[in-house]
Design an enzyme around this catalytic site. Structure first.
Site, PDB file in Angstrom:
ATOM      1  N   GLU A 232      -5.146  -9.051   1.303  1.00  0.00           N
ATOM      2  CA  GLU A 232      -5.675  -8.673   1.799  1.00  0.00           C
ATOM      3  C   GLU A 232      -7.587  -8.575   1.840  1.00  0.00           C
ATOM      4  O   GLU A 232      -7.306  -8.122   0.573  1.00  0.00           O
ATOM      5  CB  GLU A 232      -4.390  -7.789   2.763  1.00  0.00           C
ATOM      6  CG  GLU A 232      -3.591  -7.786   3.093  1.00  0.00           C
ATOM      7  CD  GLU A 232      -3.186  -6.097   3.804  1.00  0.00           C
ATOM      8  OE1 GLU A 232      -4.275  -5.409   4.499  1.00  0.00           O
ATOM      9  OE2 GLU A 232      -2.358  -5.789   3.474  1.00  0.00           O
TER      10      GLU A 232
ATOM     11  N   GLU B 194       1.182  -1.348   0.005  1.00  0.00           N
ATOM     12  CA  GLU B 194       0.365  -0.203  -0.284  1.00  0.00           C
ATOM     13  C   GLU B 194       0.466   1.171   0.298  1.00  0.00           C
ATOM     14  O   GLU B 194       1.315   1.976   0.699  1.00  0.00           O
ATOM     15  CB  GLU B 194      -0.679   0.261   1.289  1.00  0.00           C
ATOM     16  CG  GLU B 194      -1.481  -1.303   1.254  1.00  0.00           C
ATOM     17  CD  GLU B 194      -2.542  -1.720   1.988  1.00  0.00           C
ATOM     18  OE1 GLU B 194      -3.030  -0.122   2.894  1.00  0.00           O
ATOM     19  OE2 GLU B 194      -3.673  -1.978   2.347  1.00  0.00           O
TER      20      GLU B 194
END
Length: 467
Positions: A366, A167
């Site tokens: 995720e 991220e």
């Protein structure tokens, strides 16, 4: 009743990170990272004041934890290397205890039939780099490239799937614009510079990997929040377009297409917000860099509408100048986190990848649900987390639909294996297949872990029409 089968060789696993799971012990040689520092010096910002000191105790429990992973049947697990554990200070000297630890972890995982998916950076910049300007300083890019090269040399024989960043938007957006993460800066232009420097560091990491001669794969983990407009009104559509431009395409197109969106450059130029330290050589490197594998993290949708008031012209420039959040009536909510649950977005993400970035193999790196006060659901010694099973079924059904239509999705990693420390929320919300007792360190399987094991054994699950 539908029997949803997944492709042979599908990656069934979980995800975690070093800072959120390892903890520290006296004499381990680890240096501070920004989360170690912030959780001590800004302790009031962290739920119940819990620091990074113990987290999920993977550093001391990894042998038993890997046995637990094997018992669940996981064939893969994504974790990260702690940069400040491996290289504790500015001298660049490698910590031999860290090398021993990570080699033991990766070897034990392989011996258990669990492929290690290893991420180099999960928000945890060493403090000795942060004190010199962190990601605003070009020297950090050079330090990252050296760190990446060191990891490939030390662990390349044990790892088949590498990732440069998790991220990459978050350190810029949360740390330099929206006052959520240390160093708690609120300034768009600095955030834009941080994001650009991280993109360049990603490219330098890929460059180091290609030069290493390793035959494994390397990619990146991206946080994707699909944007949905309130309506088909042109003003709402424009708001959604701008939200997607700032928070998704600004990064996706640089990483996956090799260039920043021209429209974004135009907007930032118009408002005087373009980062200044961007060289032609860096843009050429971005254009030339290709990945082998894409991880997608998904938790929630972003619903927006046209702004109903003008932004403060004297205020902090932000993407939210062009849209504002929309709370859709009837939405399903995770009230523990205050975010919407929308499984259909996984299907939409798969279609977006097929459409905008064809040919890139990807997996769900995720996805998960964090619930507060999970102990209230303990019955006969086990957390009866049927809500997590329902969450899994709904999201996997949408993912299966996309795969059945040809999406090149290779796997699904749930967040997370054992309840973990979760940044500012610390242990407020629990995500794991195993419950962690903070007082004793005991780890006990939840009902969702039993269900996930059965899912892996069957390589699929049965879905009733009412689910």
């Amino acid at each position: 009743m539908a029997n949803l089968k997944f492709p042979d060789g599908f990656w069934w696993g979980a995800a975690t990170s070093a800072t959120q799971s390892e903890g520290t012990v006296a004499g381990d040689g680890k240096g501070d990272n920004i989360w170690d520092y912030a959780s001590r010096h800004y302790n009031n910002r962290f739920f119940d004041g819990v620091t990074t000191q113990e987290t999920s105790r993977f550093y001391t429990d990894h042998v038993a934890d890997i046995d637990r992973m094997k018992a669940l049947g996981l064939n893969s697990l994504r974790t990260s290397i702690s940069w400040s554990r491996l290289i504790p200070d500015a001298s660049g000297t490698v910590n031999p205890l860290a090398v021993q630890f990570y080699r033991d972890v990766f070897q034990r995982m392989r011996d258990a039939g669990i492929a290690p998916f290893v991420n180099l950076f999960h928000f945890d910049l060493p403090m000795y780099l942060q004190t010199e300007g962190g990601w605003e300083n070009k020297a950090t890019i050079d330090a990252y490239a050296r760190y990446a090269k060191t990891c490939f040399e030390l662990f390349g024989d044990l790892v088949d799937h590498w990732f440069t960043f998790n991220e990459p938007m978050i350190p810029a957006e949360a740390g330099y614009l929206h006052d959520r993460h240390y160093p708690f800066v609120v300034e768009f232009k600095r955030a834009a510079q941080v994001l650009h420097n991280i993109v360049v560091a990603h490219c330098r990491g890929i460059e180091a990997f290609r030069a290493s001669g390793l035959t494994s794969q390397i990619g990146i983990i991206m946080d994707v929040i699909p944007v949905y407009p309130r309506s088909q009104n042109p003003a709402d559509l424009k708001a959604a377009h701008m939200a997607d431009l700032f928070y998704t395409k600004s990064l996706n197109e640089a990483i996956l297409k090799g260039h920043y969106p021209s429209e974004l450059n135009e907007v930032l130029t118009q408002y005087g917000q373009r980062p200044e330290a961007v060289s032609a050589e860096e843009l050429a490197l971005i254009a030339a860099t290709k990945i082998d594998l894409l991880g997608i993290n998904y938790y929630r949708p972003r619903r927006v509408k046209a702004r109903e008031s003008l932004p403060n012209p004297e205020g902090v420039f932000a993407p939210e100048w062009f849209f504002e959040p929309y709370e859709m009536p009837g939405r399903q909510m995770n009230t523990s986190r205050g975010i919407e649950i929308y499984p259909e977005a996984l299907y939409d993400i798969a279609k977006m990848i097929d459409r905008d970035y064809p040919g890139i193999p990807w997996f769900v790196s995720e996805n998960g649900i964090g619930i507060q006060d999970e102990a209230r659901f303990i019955r006969d010694g086990m957390v009866q987390d049927d809500y997590r099973i329902d969450f899994l079924k709904a999201h996997l059904a949408c993912l299966h639909r996309a795969i059945s239509e040809g999406s090149h999705c290779l796997g699904y990693h749930m967040w997370t294996f054992v309840d973990c420390w979760s940044w500012m929320n610390a242990y407020k919300n629990r995500y794991g297949f195993y419950r962690l007792d903070l007082a004793t360190g005991e780890k006990t399987l939840k009902k969702s872990g039993v269900w996930f094991k059965q899912l892996i054994q069957a390589n699929g699950f049965e879905l009733t029409q009412t689910e």
